[in-house]
Write an enzyme that holds these catalytic residues in place. Sequence first.
Site, PDB file in Angstrom:
ATOM      1  N   HIS A  34       0.860  -1.190   0.000  1.00 13.12           N
ATOM      2  CA  HIS A  34       0.000   0.000   0.000  1.00 13.12           C
ATOM      3  C   HIS A  34       0.896   1.240   0.000  1.00 13.12           C
ATOM      4  O   HIS A  34       1.775   1.394   0.854  1.00 13.12           O
ATOM      5  CB  HIS A  34      -0.913  -0.018   1.220  1.00 13.12           C
ATOM      6  CG  HIS A  34      -1.921   1.085   1.246  1.00 13.12           C
ATOM      7  ND1 HIS A  34      -3.097   1.040   0.543  1.00 13.12           N
ATOM      8  CD2 HIS A  34      -1.915   2.288   1.897  1.00 13.12           C
ATOM      9  CE1 HIS A  34      -3.793   2.153   0.761  1.00 13.12           C
ATOM     10  NE2 HIS A  34      -3.094   2.926   1.578  1.00 13.12           N
ATOM     11  N   MET A  38       0.650  11.827  -0.792  1.00 15.36           N
ATOM     12  CA  MET A  38      -0.039  13.009  -0.220  1.00 15.36           C
ATOM     13  C   MET A  38       0.594  14.279  -0.762  1.00 15.36           C
ATOM     14  O   MET A  38       1.813  14.354  -0.878  1.00 15.36           O
ATOM     15  CB  MET A  38       0.123  13.009   1.302  1.00 15.36           C
ATOM     16  CG  MET A  38      -0.331  11.733   1.974  1.00 15.36           C
ATOM     17  SD  MET A  38      -0.052  11.845   3.744  1.00 15.36           S
ATOM     18  CE  MET A  38      -0.505  10.182   4.241  1.00 15.36           C
ATOM     19  N   MET A  69      -3.841  10.785  -2.173  1.00 12.30           N
ATOM     20  CA  MET A  69      -4.506  11.803  -1.349  1.00 12.30           C
ATOM     21  C   MET A  69      -4.064  13.146  -1.909  1.00 12.30           C
ATOM     22  O   MET A  69      -3.299  13.894  -1.292  1.00 12.30           O
ATOM     23  CB  MET A  69      -4.096  11.624   0.120  1.00 12.30           C
ATOM     24  CG  MET A  69      -4.819  10.471   0.794  1.00 12.30           C
ATOM     25  SD  MET A  69      -3.938   9.863   2.231  1.00 12.30           S
ATOM     26  CE  MET A  69      -2.855   8.683   1.443  1.00 12.30           C
TER      27      MET A  69
HETATM   28  C1  DX5 Z   1      -3.364   7.584   6.127  1.00 15.80           C
HETATM   29  C2  DX5 Z   1      -2.924   6.569   5.099  1.00 15.80           C
HETATM   30  C3  DX5 Z   1      -2.794   5.201   5.641  1.00 15.80           C
HETATM   31  C4  DX5 Z   1      -1.757   5.084   6.720  1.00 15.80           C
HETATM   32  C5  DX5 Z   1      -2.227   4.026   7.663  1.00 15.80           C
HETATM   33  O1  DX5 Z   1      -3.734   8.759   5.514  1.00 15.80           O
HETATM   34  O2  DX5 Z   1      -3.849   6.493   4.032  1.00 15.80           O
HETATM   35  O3  DX5 Z   1      -2.555   4.247   4.617  1.00 15.80           O
HETATM   36  O4  DX5 Z   1      -0.486   4.758   6.250  1.00 15.80           O
HETATM   37  O5  DX5 Z   1      -1.375   4.006   8.729  1.00 15.80           O
HETATM   38  P1  DX5 Z   1      -1.760   3.336  10.117  1.00 15.80           P
HETATM   39  O6  DX5 Z   1      -1.991   1.884   9.850  1.00 15.80           O
HETATM   40  O7  DX5 Z   1      -0.538   3.607  10.948  1.00 15.80           O
HETATM   41  O8  DX5 Z   1      -2.990   4.027  10.621  1.00 15.80           O
HETATM   42 ZN    ZN Z   2      -3.630   4.741   2.558  1.00 16.27          ZN
END
Ligand code: DX5
Ligand code: ZN
Length: 219
Positions: A34, A38, A69
């Site tokens: 994943h 951002m 994002m």
């Molecule tokens: C947050 C991201 C997630 C993040 C999740 O905006 O989209 O993918 O990396 O991280 P954890 O598992 O630490 O909440």
């Molecule tokens: Zn994510």
Amino acid sequence: MSTKIVAPSLLAADFGNLQRDVEMVNQSDADWHHIDVMDGVFVPNISYGMPVVKAIAQHATKPLDVHLMIVDPDRYIKTFANLGASILSVHYEACTHLHRTLQAIKAEGMKAGVALNPHTSVRLLEDTIQDIDLICMMSVNPGFGGQSFIENTYQKVSDLKNLIEKKNSKALIEIDGGVNATNAKKLVDAGADVLVAGSFVFKSENPTATIKNLKEQIA
Ligand code: DX5
Ligand code: ZN
């Protein structure tokens, strides 16, 4: 074998040892990588951009699940296809012409995903659900790893599951944010297909074992 998918979020990796951490995921029981992109506009944080995604892609052996994002994601659909993304998710809240964006993603040979902020109702997908391959349901406000899971997510997952069944859609439900050993099984029981886990995996003492445990829990 479980058909449920675990996708470690590289946002929580050690960027000084990125190759090592990507290879750890390659060799683990995880299914996807994943990748969180951002832009500092759609979300308050800037994570990493194309050169880093390219470096990840060079070492990754599993499908790249890219979560954008960013505002106006249409600008970069081709770029992420060329970088090797298998699934490209855009935010519902960042798309003026979501249907068009989904078609553009699929035209580049990728699976089309839509991410929903915690405040965005699943009902808003009623008219596009048949065109969506994956719904990335945010269980934290996007922008940062390591936040606490929002409990209302369980209700949203079952509402989304009902919508998917009602509309005969093949979309997978992915949960992103604050996923850990306490909520994983409950999320899958509510209808989730894919669990993203960042901090829970990478900040653990033995990430490979953590991924294995997560997979076993949801098998
Ligand atoms: C947050 C991201 C997630 C993040 C999740 O905006 O989209 O993918 O990396 O991280 P954890 O598992 O630490 O909440
Ligand atoms: Zn994510």
